[in-house]
Design a protein around this motif. Structure first.
Motif, PDB file in Angstrom:
ATOM      1  N   ILE A 139      17.687  11.308  -3.676  1.00 20.17           N
ATOM      2  CA  ILE A 139      16.285  10.876  -3.643  1.00 20.17           C
ATOM      3  C   ILE A 139      15.758  10.895  -2.214  1.00 20.17           C
ATOM      4  CG2 ILE A 139      14.726   8.928  -4.051  1.00 20.17           C
ATOM      5  CD1 ILE A 139      16.598   8.153  -6.405  1.00 20.17           C
ATOM      6  N   GLY A 140      16.513  10.310  -1.297  1.00 19.74           N
ATOM      7  CA  GLY A 140      16.096  10.295   0.102  1.00 19.74           C
ATOM      8  C   GLY A 140      15.958  11.685   0.679  1.00 19.74           C
TER       9      GLY A 140
ATOM     10  N   ASN B 147       0.842  -1.193   0.000  1.00 14.90           N
ATOM     11  CA  ASN B 147       0.000   0.000   0.000  1.00 14.90           C
ATOM     12  C   ASN B 147       0.878   1.244   0.000  1.00 14.90           C
ATOM     13  OD1 ASN B 147      -2.325   1.595   0.120  1.00 14.90           O
ATOM     14  ND2 ASN B 147      -2.341   1.558   2.372  1.00 14.90           N
ATOM     15  N   LEU B 148       1.678   1.367  -1.044  1.00 14.89           N
ATOM     16  CA  LEU B 148       2.656   2.444  -1.147  1.00 14.89           C
ATOM     17  C   LEU B 148       2.691   2.988  -2.565  1.00 14.89           C
ATOM     18  CD1 LEU B 148       5.603   0.705   0.767  1.00 14.89           C
ATOM     19  CD2 LEU B 148       4.213   2.596   1.650  1.00 14.89           C
ATOM     20  N   GLU B 149       3.025   4.257  -2.679  1.00 14.27           N
ATOM     21  CA  GLU B 149       3.201   4.867  -3.993  1.00 14.27           C
ATOM     22  C   GLU B 149       4.531   4.390  -4.582  1.00 14.27           C
ATOM     23  OE1 GLU B 149       3.200   9.327  -6.047  1.00 14.27           O
ATOM     24  OE2 GLU B 149       3.139   9.105  -3.856  1.00 14.27           O
ATOM     25  N   VAL B 150       4.565   4.229  -5.909  1.00 16.20           N
ATOM     26  CA  VAL B 150       5.778   3.808  -6.602  1.00 16.20           C
ATOM     27  C   VAL B 150       6.097   4.830  -7.685  1.00 16.20           C
ATOM     28  CG1 VAL B 150       6.930   1.963  -7.877  1.00 16.20           C
ATOM     29  CG2 VAL B 150       5.180   1.388  -6.172  1.00 16.20           C
ATOM     30  N   LEU B 151       7.343   5.289  -7.717  1.00 17.58           N
ATOM     31  CA  LEU B 151       7.775   6.299  -8.681  1.00 17.58           C
ATOM     32  C   LEU B 151       8.837   5.731  -9.619  1.00 17.58           C
ATOM     33  CD1 LEU B 151       8.233   9.329  -6.247  1.00 17.58           C
ATOM     34  CD2 LEU B 151       6.192   8.752  -7.585  1.00 17.58           C
ATOM     35  N   ARG B 152       8.800   6.159 -10.880  1.00 15.28           N
ATOM     36  CA  ARG B 152       9.818   5.773 -11.855  1.00 15.28           C
ATOM     37  C   ARG B 152      10.738   6.965 -12.114  1.00 15.28           C
ATOM     38  NH1 ARG B 152       7.450   2.988 -17.136  1.00 15.28           N
ATOM     39  NH2 ARG B 152       9.683   3.164 -17.592  1.00 15.28           N
TER      40      ARG B 152
ATOM     41  N   ILE C 155       8.224   4.229  -2.981  1.00 18.56           N
ATOM     42  CA  ILE C 155       9.320   3.398  -3.483  1.00 18.56           C
ATOM     43  C   ILE C 155       9.751   3.953  -4.831  1.00 18.56           C
ATOM     44  CG2 ILE C 155      10.018   1.087  -4.199  1.00 18.56           C
ATOM     45  CD1 ILE C 155       7.833  -0.033  -2.381  1.00 18.56           C
ATOM     46  N   CYS C 156      11.042   4.120  -5.032  1.00 20.90           N
ATOM     47  CA  CYS C 156      11.562   4.713  -6.264  1.00 20.90           C
ATOM     48  C   CYS C 156      12.345   3.690  -7.082  1.00 20.90           C
ATOM     49  CB  CYS C 156      12.470   5.901  -5.937  1.00 20.90           C
ATOM     50  SG  CYS C 156      11.617   7.237  -5.075  1.00 20.90           S
ATOM     51  N   ILE C 157      11.916   3.477  -8.308  1.00 23.43           N
ATOM     52  CA  ILE C 157      12.640   2.618  -9.238  1.00 23.43           C
ATOM     53  C   ILE C 157      13.484   3.515 -10.138  1.00 23.43           C
ATOM     54  CG2 ILE C 157      12.446   0.906 -11.073  1.00 23.43           C
ATOM     55  CD1 ILE C 157       9.668   0.208  -9.978  1.00 23.43           C
ATOM     56  N   VAL C 158      14.788   3.273 -10.168  1.00 26.88           N
ATOM     57  CA  VAL C 158      15.705   4.149 -10.906  1.00 26.88           C
ATOM     58  C   VAL C 158      16.444   3.358 -11.983  1.00 26.88           C
ATOM     59  CG1 VAL C 158      17.613   5.767 -10.730  1.00 26.88           C
ATOM     60  CG2 VAL C 158      16.043   5.507  -8.812  1.00 26.88           C
ATOM     61  N   GLU C 159      16.396   3.870 -13.193  1.00 26.88           N
ATOM     62  CA  GLU C 159      17.156   3.265 -14.286  1.00 26.88           C
ATOM     63  C   GLU C 159      18.518   3.920 -14.406  1.00 26.88           C
ATOM     64  OE1 GLU C 159      14.721   2.181 -17.908  1.00 26.88           O
ATOM     65  OE2 GLU C 159      13.318   3.564 -16.917  1.00 26.88           O
ATOM     66  N   GLN C 160      19.541   3.106 -14.661  1.00 23.46           N
ATOM     67  CA  GLN C 160      20.925   3.547 -14.844  1.00 23.46           C
ATOM     68  C   GLN C 160      21.451   4.275 -13.609  1.00 23.46           C
ATOM     69  OE1 GLN C 160      22.164   2.276 -17.391  1.00 23.46           O
ATOM     70  NE2 GLN C 160      20.899   2.461 -19.204  1.00 23.46           N
ATOM     71  N   GLY C 161      21.190   3.690 -12.437  1.00 22.09           N
ATOM     72  CA  GLY C 161      21.589   4.342 -11.197  1.00 22.09           C
ATOM     73  C   GLY C 161      22.815   3.734 -10.538  1.00 22.09           C
ATOM     74  N   ARG C 162      23.544   4.554  -9.824  1.00 24.73           N
ATOM     75  CA  ARG C 162      24.643   4.131  -8.954  1.00 24.73           C
ATOM     76  C   ARG C 162      24.201   4.287  -7.501  1.00 24.73           C
ATOM     77  NH1 ARG C 162      29.412   2.010 -11.656  1.00 24.73           N
ATOM     78  NH2 ARG C 162      29.243   2.750 -13.820  1.00 24.73           N
ATOM     79  N   VAL C 163      25.004   3.783  -6.575  1.00 24.93           N
ATOM     80  CA  VAL C 163      24.622   3.765  -5.163  1.00 24.93           C
ATOM     81  C   VAL C 163      24.275   5.151  -4.643  1.00 24.93           C
ATOM     82  CG1 VAL C 163      25.444   3.318  -2.813  1.00 24.93           C
ATOM     83  CG2 VAL C 163      25.890   1.650  -4.632  1.00 24.93           C
TER      84      VAL C 163
ATOM     85  N   ILE D 116      11.732   6.027   6.278  1.00 20.85           N
ATOM     86  CA  ILE D 116      12.605   5.317   5.347  1.00 20.85           C
ATOM     87  C   ILE D 116      12.108   5.449   3.920  1.00 20.85           C
ATOM     88  CG2 ILE D 116      11.352   3.112   5.626  1.00 20.85           C
ATOM     89  CD1 ILE D 116      14.148   1.727   5.406  1.00 20.85           C
ATOM     90  N   CYS D 117      13.052   5.466   3.003  1.00 19.82           N
ATOM     91  CA  CYS D 117      12.757   5.481   1.573  1.00 19.82           C
ATOM     92  C   CYS D 117      13.488   4.313   0.916  1.00 19.82           C
ATOM     93  CB  CYS D 117      13.208   6.801   0.950  1.00 19.82           C
ATOM     94  SG  CYS D 117      13.089   6.862  -0.852  1.00 19.82           S
ATOM     95  N   PHE D 118      12.786   3.555   0.103  1.00 18.02           N
ATOM     96  CA  PHE D 118      13.386   2.462  -0.653  1.00 18.02           C
ATOM     97  C   PHE D 118      13.650   2.914  -2.084  1.00 18.02           C
ATOM     98  CE2 PHE D 118      11.378   0.018   2.728  1.00 18.02           C
ATOM     99  CZ  PHE D 118      12.341  -0.943   3.004  1.00 18.02           C
ATOM    100  N   VAL D 119      14.892   2.701  -2.525  1.00 25.43           N
ATOM    101  CA  VAL D 119      15.276   2.972  -3.911  1.00 25.43           C
ATOM    102  C   VAL D 119      15.724   1.649  -4.523  1.00 25.43           C
ATOM    103  CG1 VAL D 119      16.833   4.244  -5.440  1.00 25.43           C
ATOM    104  CG2 VAL D 119      15.986   5.319  -3.332  1.00 25.43           C
ATOM    105  N   VAL D 120      15.263   1.367  -5.727  1.00 25.40           N
ATOM    106  CA  VAL D 120      15.639   0.136  -6.429  1.00 25.40           C
ATOM    107  C   VAL D 120      16.279   0.524  -7.748  1.00 25.40           C
ATOM    108  CG1 VAL D 120      14.830  -2.066  -7.346  1.00 25.40           C
ATOM    109  CG2 VAL D 120      13.660  -1.039  -5.375  1.00 25.40           C
ATOM    110  N   ALA D 121      17.545   0.156  -7.951  1.00 31.69           N
ATOM    111  CA  ALA D 121      18.278   0.567  -9.152  1.00 31.69           C
ATOM    112  C   ALA D 121      18.957  -0.625  -9.814  1.00 31.69           C
ATOM    113  CB  ALA D 121      19.314   1.633  -8.802  1.00 31.69           C
TER     114      ALA D 121
END
Length: 251
Positions: A162-163, A66-71, A148-156, A110-115
């Motif tokens: 983002i946070g 039950n969370l928003e997801v961003l690209r 939750i943030c999904i990131v393309e071509q991301g580094r650590v 907390i913020c989750f980033v997925v790259a």
């Protein structure tokens, strides 16, 4: 010349997937082992150029939590540029920055980033399953979770900006690690307290090799859940935070 002479250390293969005790044919590897090496090397190269299945991941996250997801995207324009310009992978592009600013986010725990990182295959295989272990633990403890943030071509380091823009006290980025010859799909998690631009690696805690053949989802989620609670209480991360969790506690 002795052909395919057995290696006296071959028994060690029972304990590690590392490329040891492969035998020899004269001064070289046996043909079968050489072919396996070449196949593993090709698999590792493929992982570096693999593509993130953004839509699949987006739908899975959106329908489960039950969370928003961003690209979002980094400033990288192509995969070759990603490999040649690590600096561009550490910052989000203008369009993504606008998305985050328009969120007008309230403070969160907390913020989750997925790259994708250096192995999108790792994220495609493991990110959702891991989050499905960890996020319910946090929700049960009433943690306030940012989109939750999904990131393309991301580094650590891209997670720091983002946070910060999402006003999260802690940011955790799940990212594909540099592929190895026996681990082309290893996922890492980097955790940072009070994220902001300009932080370096000593500010982060890392849990690596998250995958069924390494640190499985349940053990990784328990380890990271422990670290997150320590960070939340002590308000520090990175080299200042000592991991005092006994691994036997999570077995």
């Amino acid at each position: 010349m002795e052909i395919n002479k057995a290696d006296q250390w071959q028994f060690l293969q029972n304990y590690t997937p590392a490329r040891i005790a492969r035998g020899r044919a004269g001064h070289s590897l046996p043909t079968a082992e050489l072919l396996k090496f070449q196949a593993d090397h090709a698999q590792a190269r493929d992982a570096v150029y693999s593509e993130l299945k953004v839509l699949d991941l987006f739908q899975a996250l959106l329908s489960t939590f039950n969370l928003e997801v961003l690209r979002l995207q980094s400033e990288v324009k192509s995969r070759s540029q990603y490999l040649q310009r690590p600096d561009l992978g550490r910052t989000i592009n203008q369009a993504s920055r606008k998305i985050l600013l328009e969120e007008d986010a309230s403070e969160s725990d907390i913020c989750f980033v997925v790259a994708d990182g250096l192995s999108a295959s790792a994220i495609n295989e493991h990110a959702f399953s891991f989050l499905n272990h960890l996020i319910p633990k946090l929700q049960a403890e009433n943690w306030e979770i940012a989109p939750i943030c999904i990131v393309e071509q991301g580094r650590v380091a891209i997670a720091d900006e983002i946070g910060f823009l999402l006003k999260a006290s802690i940011v955790i980025i799940l990212i594909g690690e540099r592929p190895g010859l026996t681990s082309p799909d290893s996922m890492g998690a980097y955790i940072t307290y009070q994220p902001k631009l300009g932080l370096t690696d000593e500010s982060r805690n890392c849990v690596s090799n998250i995958r069924p053949e390494g640190l499985n989802y349940e053990l990784a989620s328990e380890k990271i859940f422990y670290l997150l609670n320590e960070i939340k209480v002590k308000k520090i991360s990175g080299v200042q935070l000592k991991d005092e969790m006994n691994d036997k506690q999570i077995l």
